[in-house]
Design an enzyme around this catalytic site. Structure first.
Site, PDB file in Angstrom:
ATOM      1  N   CYS A  12     -19.801 -32.034  13.150  1.00 33.41           N
ATOM      2  CA  CYS A  12     -18.462 -32.357  13.510  1.00 33.41           C
ATOM      3  C   CYS A  12     -17.536 -31.770  12.570  1.00 33.41           C
ATOM      4  O   CYS A  12     -17.465 -31.862  11.315  1.00 33.41           O
ATOM      5  CB  CYS A  12     -18.131 -33.849  13.313  1.00 33.41           C
ATOM      6  SG  CYS A  12     -16.640 -34.594  13.391  1.00 33.41           S
ATOM      7  N   CYS A  15     -15.187 -34.052  10.955  1.00 32.24           N
ATOM      8  CA  CYS A  15     -15.848 -34.526   9.503  1.00 32.24           C
ATOM      9  C   CYS A  15     -16.002 -33.549   8.398  1.00 32.24           C
ATOM     10  O   CYS A  15     -15.850 -33.893   7.231  1.00 32.24           O
ATOM     11  CB  CYS A  15     -17.331 -35.051   9.899  1.00 32.24           C
ATOM     12  SG  CYS A  15     -17.312 -36.399  11.135  1.00 32.24           S
ATOM     13  N   ASP A 423       4.397   4.013   5.139  1.00 30.34           N
ATOM     14  CA  ASP A 423       4.462   5.157   4.328  1.00 30.34           C
ATOM     15  C   ASP A 423       4.251   6.346   4.927  1.00 30.34           C
ATOM     16  O   ASP A 423       3.562   6.536   6.240  1.00 30.34           O
ATOM     17  CB  ASP A 423       3.457   5.055   3.128  1.00 30.34           C
ATOM     18  CG  ASP A 423       3.769   6.113   1.974  1.00 30.34           C
ATOM     19  OD1 ASP A 423       4.393   6.554   1.599  1.00 30.34           O
ATOM     20  OD2 ASP A 423       2.207   6.708   1.682  1.00 30.34           O
ATOM     21  N   ASP A 616      -0.946   3.730   1.568  1.00 32.23           N
ATOM     22  CA  ASP A 616      -2.145   4.150   1.197  1.00 32.23           C
ATOM     23  C   ASP A 616      -2.221   4.677  -0.432  1.00 32.23           C
ATOM     24  O   ASP A 616      -3.326   4.811  -1.108  1.00 32.23           O
ATOM     25  CB  ASP A 616      -2.990   5.137   1.959  1.00 32.23           C
ATOM     26  CG  ASP A 616      -2.709   6.367   1.660  1.00 32.23           C
ATOM     27  OD1 ASP A 616      -1.156   6.670   1.215  1.00 32.23           O
ATOM     28  OD2 ASP A 616      -3.234   7.581   1.639  1.00 32.23           O
ATOM     29  N   ASP A 620       2.347   2.472  -3.484  1.00 25.54           N
ATOM     30  CA  ASP A 620       2.726   1.527  -2.422  1.00 25.54           C
ATOM     31  C   ASP A 620       2.265  -0.018  -2.751  1.00 25.54           C
ATOM     32  O   ASP A 620       2.492  -0.683  -2.055  1.00 25.54           O
ATOM     33  CB  ASP A 620       1.984   1.969  -1.042  1.00 25.54           C
ATOM     34  CG  ASP A 620       2.390   3.515  -0.656  1.00 25.54           C
ATOM     35  OD1 ASP A 620       3.609   3.524  -0.670  1.00 25.54           O
ATOM     36  OD2 ASP A 620       1.566   4.068   0.066  1.00 25.54           O
TER      37      ASP A 620
END
Length: 724
Positions: A12, A15, A423, A616, A620
């Site tokens: 459940c 639950c 970028d 990348d 950054d």
């Protein structure tokens, strides 16, 4: 300290939420995160020796039969999870083929048993309906009882267990009270209909959860058990976990690569689709990097391991995907909070309806029946499961396409994004330089100029220098070894040979050496390298980064989705302007330091709304962390990958469009589920309060709606619609 435990026999979702909340309240526990689809719970805090026993005591009181256990030595799957069937939960050791087959056999047998019981129950139920319609004989009632016992035996058993531990308000207890009450009132068909739809709902839930879990766990099956490693002059087969950095591995045709490495010898084609979702094979040869999880399609080749198995790409992906499935979006937290209130409120309404309605109208049967219909819809399991299941499916679908979200909260954040900022270098461009223009003067030919420049630049590892050296080699030009050489930081290189002094560098270097730069047409973009021999410029070489093929398409598609696009880069403003115009972003700005990028991002966010930044580079990381959601190309730096919320394994901008589509669909599905479920349940409640109770409608509002929501949630698993 943080530790993850496995959960057995948890059926459940509501639950599961109760167990999570109860565990959080244990002394010494700082936080608990229960992942219902994966059947795991991650706990952080003081992990004492008696904690597991205490957790099991709490879990057992919330749902009888639930067991929380230490993680297995290998990753296990809980394959069979029908509600309240303690015997059906089993460990599945992925790394042993005979156990794999054994558990699938067990799962199949148990599944067939459930289907047979459902078929028998339906047959008896239909017979009872026909007989009751024709004769109203006691035999029909007996058949209704028989059908009820066949279809609802698990519900009754679970109710009995829960009563023993003092749990009176789970779905099984409420279902039992409602159906037995219907029998007492003579509504036999409704009583059996409730457990029938409940049973069908269980089967749908089992199918949906298993399918969505498979999307998550499939990636862990890509890990390789054995590898052929060079030992004492010959290749021997060892466990992949024993491979060390620097080992030489032989990869035969048809085999999957066990660890990350670099090709030592040989060449072949490899299938990288398991890593980045790209269907086109990639050619590899000596010096090329290869990732674990890829398949060798043709010739045998050798690699040198650059990482151990646990630190290789496929292991990182498996951990990232599984951890992502545990991170909950805000809408899921809202549903968890809502479910705490919903069930008690509906039960109170049911009791008041039975009492007040009976007192006012003296029609006790009608109002008790109405109250019983409320009990049928009082458990919010459909909502509690369907919302996280939608995000779970979205994470599974994206991982198959080479997009790794770090959590459902990342998908939710991306769905709200109104602007995407890129970028430039390595994100919209390839990040690899090429010679794009050569200009000569002073009587030099192009080949002579490049031979001199290449001989000078060969000493440097700078990307610009390497691109020039590669260009010269491609033209078959021979280098001369300099007698003396060196680099001038931020300016260029110099060399002396054959009595000549050569400087190769930018305009600043020429100015420092008092070398006059002749007038030449300005290139549209790129970095200029002047070549000066004995104090006189003999020409120049322009080196440019090339735009990725999918950059333009990605920007066009994002604009069609009403997403504002921008490019922020540390490259020269003129280069930023040219690239920005080429790909068609709404705004482009260059010459920015990391803090200036963040300032521009905040400005765009204040004007447009939630922002995604994709980059990348090491520089950054601050902007990735400062954005509403950060995305990193897999080819980027480790710091950028760590700071991001999503990783694009194929490093193509079009993956951002795909990720946005997945996020939008997942977010939309979750809200569809909430609105539909609450609307139907509200209608049933209103009709009941108006004196028009109908248990069949209540059955639909509970089990019927649950089935529809679950099926709607797993639509997010469909990857075909996302592929370009």
């Amino acid at each position: 300290m943080e530790k993850t435990y496995e959960i057995l026999n948890l059926d459940c979702a509501h639950c599961g939420g109760k167990i999570e909340e109860a565990v959080k309240k244990i002394d010494g526990v700082e936080d608990a995160n229960l992942n219902f689809p994966m059947r795991k719970i991650k706990i952080s805090g003081d992990i004492s020796d008696g904690l597991l026993k205490r957790i099991n005591e709490i879990a057992g009181k919330i749902e009888a039969g639930v067991i929380i256990a230490e993680p297995s030595e290998h990753h296990h799957e809980q394959l069979h999870e029908h509600h309240n069937d303690a015997e059906c939960c089993c460990g599945h050791e992925l790394h042993h083929e005979h156990e794999h087959e054994h558990h699938h056999h067990e799962h199949g047998d148990s599944g067939k048993k459930e289907i047979i019981m459902l078929a028998v129950g339906v047959a008896v139920f239909i017979t009872a309906l026909i007989l009751h319609h024709m004769t109203h004989s006691p035999a029909a009632i007996a058949l209704f009882v028989a059908a009820y016992l066949v279809l609802g035996c698990n519900v009754l058993i679970a109710t009995a267990k829960n009563i023993r531990v003092g749990n009176f308000f789970d779905e099984n207890f409420l279902m039992t009270v409602a159906t037995i009450g219907a029998f007492v009132l003579g509504e036999y068909s409704e009583a059996v209909g409730v457990v029938l739809f409940f049973k069908i709902g269980e089967l749908f839930e089992d199918y949906a959860v298993t399918r969505s879990r498979k999307a998550i766990t499939d990636v862990s099956k890509l890990k390789v058990d054995k590898a052929e490693v060079l030992r004492d002059g010959e290749f021997v087969r060892i466990d992949a976990d024993e491979v060390e950095i620097g080992d030489i591995l032989r990869i035969k045709a048809g085999e999957r690569i066990a660890v990350d490495g670099v090709v030592e010898s040989g060449e072949s084609r490899i299938d990288t689709s398991a890593i980045n979702g790209e269907p086109v094979p990639v050619a590899v040869r000596a010096g090329d990097n290869v990732m674990s999880g890829c398949i060798n399609l043709s010739e045998t080749f050798n690699i040198k391991a650059t990482a151990v198995a646990d630190d290789s790409m496929i292991a990182k992906i498996a951990r990232a995907v599984e951890n992502a499935s545990a991170e909950k979006p805000e809408i899921d937290r809202f549903i968890t909070r809502f479910s705490k209130v919903y069930t008690p409120v509906v039960i109170v309404i049911a009791v008041l309806t039975a009492v007040i309605g009976s007192v006012v109208t003296h029609d006790i049967r009608k109002w008790i029946y109405s109250a019983l219909t409320f009990l049928v819809i009082s458990c919010p399991c459909a909502l509690v499961l369907s919302v996280p299941l939608a995000y779970f499916s979205g994470i599974g679908a994206s991982s198959k396409l080479g997009i790794l979200f770090k959590g459902g909260n990342s998908i939710e954040a991306l769905a709200k994004v109104k602007a995407v900022i890129f970028d430039k270098t390595g994100t919209l461009t390839n990040g690899s330089f090429n010679v794009t223009d050569v200009r000569t003067c002073g009587g030099f030919s192009e080949d002579k100029l490049m031979q001199i420049c290449g001989s000078c630049e060969q000493i440097s590892s700078h990307p610009v220098a390497e691109s020039i050296s590669l260009y010269c080699k491609s033209k078959g030009l021979k280098f001369t070894e300099p007698d003396k050489s060196g680099e001038i930081a931020g300016r260029g290189v110099y060399a002396e040979y054959d009595g000549n002094t050569v400087f190769c560098g930018n305009e600043k270097l020429m100015a420092e050496k008092n070398i006059a730069v002749p007038a030449m047409p300005e290139p549209s973009t790129g970095s200029i390298v002047y070549v000066a021999v004995n104090g006189e410029i003999k020409g120049r070489v322009t080196v440019s980064d090339t735009v990725k093929k999918s950059s333009l398409n990605a920007v066009v598609e994002l604009k069609s989705m009403n997403i504002y696009t921008a490019m922020l880069t540390g490259d020269k403003p003129e280069n930023a302007k040219v690239v920005g115009k080429e790909i068609g972003v709404n705004f482009a700005k260059g010459g920015l330091m990391p803090d200036e990028k963040l300032q521009e991002l905040n400005r765009i966010r204040s004007e447009k709304g939630a922002v995604m930044f994709v980059g990348d580079g090491i520089n950054d990381a601050p902007v990735l962390a400062g954005a509403d959601i950060g995305g990193a190309m897999q080819s980027g730096s480790d710091l950028a990958l760590e700071a991001s919320d999503a990783v694009f394994m194929n490093s193509e901008p079009e993956s951002i469009v795909t990720a946005k589509k997945i996020a939008d669909k997942t977010y939309r599905i979750s809200y569809e589920n909430i609105i539909f479920a609450l609307a139907v349940k509200a209608i049933v409640l209103i009709l009941g309060l108006l004196g028009h109770p109908e248990m069949w409608l209540a059955v639909f509002a509970d089990s019927g709606v649950a089935m529809l929501l679950i099926l709607n949630s797993i639509r997010a698993l469909n990857t075909r619609k996302y592929k370009n």
